[in-house]
Design a protein around this motif. Structure first.
Motif, PDB file in Angstrom:
ATOM      1  N   ILE A  64       4.341  -1.464   3.241  1.00  0.00           N
ATOM      2  CA  ILE A  64       3.813  -0.091   3.228  1.00  0.00           C
ATOM      3  C   ILE A  64       4.907   0.822   2.685  1.00  0.00           C
ATOM      4  O   ILE A  64       6.052   0.746   3.146  1.00  0.00           O
ATOM      5  N   VAL A  65       4.560   1.634   1.705  1.00  0.00           N
ATOM      6  CA  VAL A  65       5.529   2.629   1.233  1.00  0.00           C
ATOM      7  C   VAL A  65       4.933   4.026   1.417  1.00  0.00           C
ATOM      8  O   VAL A  65       3.798   4.276   1.036  1.00  0.00           O
ATOM      9  N   MET A  66       5.707   4.894   2.030  1.00  0.00           N
ATOM     10  CA  MET A  66       5.255   6.284   2.230  1.00  0.00           C
ATOM     11  C   MET A  66       5.617   7.058   0.959  1.00  0.00           C
ATOM     12  O   MET A  66       6.522   7.886   0.961  1.00  0.00           O
ATOM     13  N   MET A  67       4.934   6.702  -0.121  1.00  0.00           N
ATOM     14  CA  MET A  67       5.245   7.291  -1.423  1.00  0.00           C
ATOM     15  C   MET A  67       3.993   7.849  -2.083  1.00  0.00           C
ATOM     16  O   MET A  67       3.921   7.984  -3.300  1.00  0.00           O
ATOM     17  N   PHE A  97       2.757  -5.106  12.356  1.00  0.00           N
ATOM     18  CA  PHE A  97       3.338  -4.886  11.031  1.00  0.00           C
ATOM     19  C   PHE A  97       4.831  -4.591  11.187  1.00  0.00           C
ATOM     20  O   PHE A  97       5.226  -3.616  11.821  1.00  0.00           O
ATOM     21  N   GLY A  98       5.672  -5.436  10.614  1.00  0.00           N
ATOM     22  CA  GLY A  98       7.122  -5.309  10.801  1.00  0.00           C
ATOM     23  C   GLY A  98       7.656  -3.983  10.283  1.00  0.00           C
ATOM     24  O   GLY A  98       7.340  -3.575   9.170  1.00  0.00           O
ATOM     25  N   VAL A 140       0.843  -1.185   0.000  1.00  0.00           N
ATOM     26  CA  VAL A 140       0.000   0.000   0.000  1.00  0.00           C
ATOM     27  C   VAL A 140       0.884   1.242   0.000  1.00  0.00           C
ATOM     28  O   VAL A 140       1.884   1.318   0.706  1.00  0.00           O
ATOM     29  N   CYS A 141       0.502   2.191  -0.846  1.00  0.00           N
ATOM     30  CA  CYS A 141       1.221   3.451  -0.968  1.00  0.00           C
ATOM     31  C   CYS A 141       0.389   4.500  -0.220  1.00  0.00           C
ATOM     32  O   CYS A 141      -0.744   4.799  -0.607  1.00  0.00           O
ATOM     33  N   VAL A 142       0.949   5.022   0.865  1.00  0.00           N
ATOM     34  CA  VAL A 142       0.194   5.853   1.811  1.00  0.00           C
ATOM     35  C   VAL A 142       0.575   7.327   1.640  1.00  0.00           C
ATOM     36  O   VAL A 142       1.744   7.656   1.420  1.00  0.00           O
ATOM     37  N   SER A 143      -0.412   8.213   1.743  1.00  0.00           N
ATOM     38  CA  SER A 143      -0.167   9.658   1.715  1.00  0.00           C
ATOM     39  C   SER A 143       0.074  10.167   3.130  1.00  0.00           C
ATOM     40  O   SER A 143      -0.549   9.677   4.081  1.00  0.00           O
TER      41      SER A 143
END
Ligand code: SAH
Ligand code: SF4
Length: 371
Positions: free
Chosen positions: A177-180, A207-208, A125-128
């Protein structure tokens, strides 16, 4: 358009606790904080753990779904501490069905986007982390908006939980999870790391940290800060250019922290943590895609524990003159960096057809905020 981070306090219409303009929700609280809140309401501490389990393990979407809890507690929580204020608005699926873009409305009528990507071996998941972004990179659609405000930790956790629920609908589990998404995480450091701590909690989502990647355009002091942070997330640096002349034109922040300072900070980070850094390199035709630039990039990163991800540009209205290089040029650039000793891969972004690819996220629903 840039308004910075508002510092609203409690208002008459909103009697709930308000922190930095965003009313507090369940997803904003660490387990310790929740335990305190449960105690204030006169309930035993073990209820907090039960709540964490139901919210983050069972992914309950309302307190009423947490049937193990007494009804009065569920009612009190619904009144005093909403689970989230994020309202799902729409969802778009890419043509191949492997990418979903989720659109949410915030309590103050803004919109945020979250992108869920299904791969055979992982679900990312790419999170804003912000509404808009103040950095203003010349090729990025989010940068065009300027910054409206930071998202709270709860608004980021809310995106993760919603994505995890959606993955579960397809019998899949969220793995990365990517903060992208929209925004610069290092301009919202506290809340971003709080989100990581909340979803890392062993009583909740577990969540690791190593499966969370924080991507930055290069705020040097926060690279040092992250190296000292107990929560060991992965770091990606959006480099895009190996020299100041070029990087100044692509990433305005480079006028503040030069390429050399940035790479020095990366070396300190690797020395301190032993963790490998990913460098993101958005490849733009005729701008930063020559063989000579590839060799210069390899020289710059020599000896650093790292990996380069070449991301072919997704053209955006931010800079209409920028184009994606040819496939041959993309492959050649990556090959030259690789042959010069820096492990490199080409990463094609997902969801181009639904404007969900890197740098394409841009709020286009602001008229709804008037309602
Ligand atoms: N602000 C952070 C994280 C969000 S941007 C950062 O810049 O790192 C996520 C990634 O998308 C960054 O590597 C960014 O450079 C890249 N990106 C932005 N616009 C893009 C575009 N039009 N094409 C390809 N990649 C892009
Ligand atoms: Fe902001 Fe990242 Fe876009 Fe640059 S690339 S404007 S830092 S979101």
């Amino acid at each position: 358009m840039t308004t910075g981070d508002p510092t609203t306090t409690q208002t008459e219409t909103n009697p709930l606790r308000v922190r930095r303009g965003v009313p507090e929700t369940f997803y904003d609280l660490t387990l310790d904080e929740l335990t305190g809140r449960i105690d204030e309401l006169g309930h035993p501490a073990y209820r907090a753990k039960q709540l964490y389990h139901w919210a983050y393990h069972q992914l309950a979407s309302t307190y009423d779904d947490m049937t193990v809890l007494p009804k009065n507690l569920r009612g009190e929580l619904a009144n005093h501490l909403p689970l989230t204020h994020l309202q799902p608005v729409t969802e778009q699926e890419s043509d191949d069905g492997e990418t979903l873009k989720l659109l949410f409305q915030t309590h103050d009528g803004n919109h945020i986007e979250t992108v869920l990507m299904f791969y055979p071996d992982r679900v990312t998941v790419c999170v804003s982390c912000q509404i808009g972004c103040a950095v203003g990179c010349s090729f990025c659609a989010t940068g065009m908006m300027g910054l409206t405000r930071n998202l709270s930790a709860g608004e980021m956790v809310g995106q993760v939980v919603a994505a995890a629920r959606r993955a579960r609908d397809f019998d899949r589990q969220l793995t990365n999870i990517v903060m992208m998404g929209m925004g610069e995480p290092f301009q919202n450091y506290e809340s971003t790391m709080k989100m990581a701590r909340i979803i890392n909690d062993p009583e909740g989502m577990k969540f690791g940290a190593r499966r969370i990647t924080v991507s930055t355009s290069g705020l040097v002091p926060f690279i040092d800060r992250l190296a000292e942070d107990p929560i060991q997330v992965k770091l990606a640096i959006s480099l895009h250019a190996p020299n100041n002349h070029l990087r100044d034109t692509l990433v305005p922040l480079n006028r503040r922290w030069k390429v050399e300072e940035l790479v020095d900070a990366c070396r300190r980070y690797v020395d301190r943590t032993g963790r490998r850094i990913s460098f993101e390199y958005c490849l733009i035709k005729g701008v930063n895609d020559s063989d000579e630039t590839a060799r210069e990039l390899a020289r710059l990163l020599k000896g650093l524990l790292c990996h380069v991800n070449v991301i072919p540009l997704n053209p955006t209205p931010a800079e209409p003159s920028y184009e994606r290089p040819s496939e041959a040029r993309i492959q050649r650039f990556a090959q030259v960096v690789n042959d010069s000793g820096i492990p490199t891969s080409v990463r094609y972004s997902r969801g181009v057809d639904i404007a969900a690819a890197c740098g394409q996220l841009r709020v286009e629903h602001e008229s709804a905020s008037a309602n």
